[in-house]
Each structure stands twice: as C-alpha cells, then as structure tokens.
Design a protein around this motif. Structure first.
Motif, PDB file in Angstrom:
ATOM      1  N   ALA A 150       0.802  -1.339  -0.178  1.00  0.00           N
ATOM      2  CA  ALA A 150       0.036   0.281   0.090  1.00  0.00           C
ATOM      3  C   ALA A 150       1.181   1.222   0.224  1.00  0.00           C
ATOM      4  O   ALA A 150       1.554   1.816   0.488  1.00  0.00           O
ATOM      5  CB  ALA A 150      -0.629   0.004   1.376  1.00  0.00           C
ATOM      6  N   ALA A 151       0.624   1.974  -0.708  1.00  0.00           N
ATOM      7  CA  ALA A 151       1.341   3.457  -1.251  1.00  0.00           C
ATOM      8  C   ALA A 151       0.097   5.014  -1.250  1.00  0.00           C
ATOM      9  O   ALA A 151      -1.050   4.442  -1.542  1.00  0.00           O
ATOM     10  CB  ALA A 151       2.684   3.176  -1.454  1.00  0.00           C
ATOM     11  N   ILE A 152       0.250   5.931  -0.578  1.00  0.00           N
ATOM     12  CA  ILE A 152      -0.334   6.845  -0.867  1.00  0.00           C
ATOM     13  C   ILE A 152      -0.938   7.267  -2.119  1.00  0.00           C
ATOM     14  O   ILE A 152      -1.122   7.601  -3.065  1.00  0.00           O
ATOM     15  CB  ILE A 152       0.048   7.933  -0.133  1.00  0.00           C
ATOM     16  CG1 ILE A 152       0.182   7.906   1.177  1.00  0.00           C
ATOM     17  CG2 ILE A 152      -0.734   9.491  -0.502  1.00  0.00           C
ATOM     18  CD1 ILE A 152       0.767   8.658   2.081  1.00  0.00           C
ATOM     19  N   ILE A 153       1.133   7.665  -3.544  1.00  0.00           N
ATOM     20  CA  ILE A 153       1.512   7.215  -4.281  1.00  0.00           C
ATOM     21  C   ILE A 153       1.675   6.795  -5.262  1.00  0.00           C
ATOM     22  O   ILE A 153       2.226   6.374  -5.033  1.00  0.00           O
ATOM     23  CB  ILE A 153       2.407   9.035  -4.452  1.00  0.00           C
ATOM     24  CG1 ILE A 153       1.973   9.787  -3.712  1.00  0.00           C
ATOM     25  CG2 ILE A 153       2.346   9.077  -5.863  1.00  0.00           C
ATOM     26  CD1 ILE A 153       2.613  10.805  -3.110  1.00  0.00           C
ATOM     27  N   ASP A 154       0.841   6.360  -6.818  1.00  0.00           N
ATOM     28  CA  ASP A 154       1.520   6.221  -7.887  1.00  0.00           C
ATOM     29  C   ASP A 154       2.012   6.344  -8.710  1.00  0.00           C
ATOM     30  O   ASP A 154       1.416   7.127  -9.330  1.00  0.00           O
ATOM     31  CB  ASP A 154       0.145   4.847  -7.764  1.00  0.00           C
ATOM     32  CG  ASP A 154       0.530   3.910  -8.950  1.00  0.00           C
ATOM     33  OD1 ASP A 154       2.278   3.391  -9.060  1.00  0.00           O
ATOM     34  OD2 ASP A 154      -0.095   2.610 -10.190  1.00  0.00           O
ATOM     35  N   LEU A 155       3.418   6.240  -9.550  1.00  0.00           N
ATOM     36  CA  LEU A 155       3.771   6.466 -11.124  1.00  0.00           C
ATOM     37  C   LEU A 155       3.263   5.380 -11.385  1.00  0.00           C
ATOM     38  O   LEU A 155       4.159   5.250 -12.250  1.00  0.00           O
ATOM     39  CB  LEU A 155       5.296   6.899 -10.888  1.00  0.00           C
ATOM     40  CG  LEU A 155       5.408   8.591  -9.233  1.00  0.00           C
ATOM     41  CD1 LEU A 155       6.663   8.379  -9.349  1.00  0.00           C
ATOM     42  CD2 LEU A 155       4.063   9.762  -9.108  1.00  0.00           C
TER      43      LEU A 155
END
Ligand SMILES: O=P(O)(O)OC[C@H]1O[C@H](OP(=O)(O)OP(=O)(O)O)[C@H](O)[C@@H]1O
Ligand SMILES: Nc1ncnc2[nH]cnc12
Length: 182
Positions: A150-155
């Motif tokens: 899980a992460a806040i941001i995806d690129l």
C-alpha cells in the motif's frame, strides 16, 4: 471523513529536477503538515485493512515509516522496519535494488518474520517498484508472504505497480500522477 482525492493531490508538491535532472519529485511534506489530510489518508487505509487477515505491518525507510507506524498503531499489529543498509543493529537479510534516481541495499532483521506470516507493506510512493520488490524478496526469504503493498501515490508510467502485481503482490494506492503532471 469522506476521502477527497483532489485535496490530497493538491497537498503533494511537484519539485522538478530533484534529486537529479529530469525527475519530478512528489513531495509529501505539505500533506503531513495538514492534520485533516493526514487523517483522511490514514482513515482510508484503516477502513481498507481493519477487517483484513494479515499478521504484521511492514514500513519502508524512511517515508514509509510515517504512514506505516500510524496504521500499525491503529490496527494493533507488530511493525517491521525495512531499512537502508547499515542502520539495523542485529543480524540482517539484505537485498539490492534500483529506484528512479539511485541504487541501494534494503535490510531487515533476519528474525522479524516466520513461515506463515503475512505482512501488509507501506510506503509513501510506488515508482519503479524496486524498493518494494526488494522488500518482497526479504519477506519471502523468511518464509512469509505479502498481503498487499500500500502507498499513498502511484507513478504508473514507471511501471512499478504492474511489476509488483506480475510478481504476485497486490498493490493499493490512494492517488496517482502522470510523470508530466504539475
Ligand atoms: O518504487 P521505487 O522506484 O522503488 O521508488 C519508491 C521509493 O523511493 C522513495 O524512497 P527513497 O529511496 O527516496 O528514500 P526516503 O524515503 O528515505 O526518502 C520512496 O519513498 C519509495 O521508498
Ligand atoms: N518521483 C518521485 N518522487 C518522490 N519519491 C520518489 N521515489 C522514487 N521516485 C520518486
């Protein structure tokens, strides 16, 4: 509190050419300076994982520690720290990795997990996926498995979340940026 992706996105500051030319760094410090936004982010993860079946939370050095420790506290789970080389004092397992702007080694204490454990991993951002793939190697070497990353941001253009999913690691992110988003 209703999750408002737009207000989260406006609190992630793009910094062109940091830490090297061509990289647009996604700076989460404004988001962490907003108690309301931080609560929205934490509550979204808590809501997703409160009923989920996993044994540990893992957090990636250093920005992953910020969110991983909040969720471990709230969900009352043991927290495992995955650190950059040379920071952990006892016996470690180590894996090399590359990111958007560097290469390094990731380490974890060798006795952190046992066979059959399942760990929910947290970081602030997924770019190439190199860091989380290195963490996955370490988890697997201890006989455990990753519940989700899980992460806040995806690129997404850097392909990390796809590589993780191809490696059998489900991913969950709250928002995404294109490389040229300003
Ligand atoms: O998907 P990847 O290509 O692996 O990139 C993502 C990783 O890069 C950043 O960490 P960084 O190494 O800059 O360390 P920091 O958290 O200590 O700033 C970020 O916090 C992730 O851990
Ligand atoms: N563009 C980026 N912004 C912030 N952290 C990162 N880690 C890897 N790529 C990054």
């Amino acid at each position: 509190m209703i999750f408002d992706e737009f207000s989260i996105k406006t609190l992630i500051r793009p910094v062109p050419d940091f830490p090297k030319p061509g990289v647009v760094f996604r700076d989460i410090t404004p988001l962490f300076q907003s108690p309301r936004a931080l609560r929205m982010v934490a509550d979204s993860f808590i809501q997703r994982y409160v009923e989920a079946d996993f044994s540990h939370i893992g957090a990636l050095d250093a920005r992953g520690f910020l969110i991983g420790s909040i969720i471990a506290y709230e969900l009352n789970k043991p927290l495992i720290l995955f650190r950059k080389q040379g920071k952990l004092p006892a016996d470690v397992l180590s894996a090399s990795y590359c990111t958007e702007y560097g290469e390094a080694y990731l380490e974890v204490h060798a006795d952190s997990l046992c066979e059959g454990d399942s760990i929910l991993m947290f970081d602030d951002l997924i770019a190439t996926g190199g860091t989380l793939l290195a963490a996955a190697q370490l988890v697997r070497r201890m006989g455990a498995r990753i519940h989700e990353a899980a992460a806040i941001i995806d690129l997404p253009e850097l392909d990390g979340s796809r590589k993780l999913q191809d490696a059998g690691i489900p991913t969950f992110t709250l928002t995404a940026f294109a490389l040229d988003d300003r």
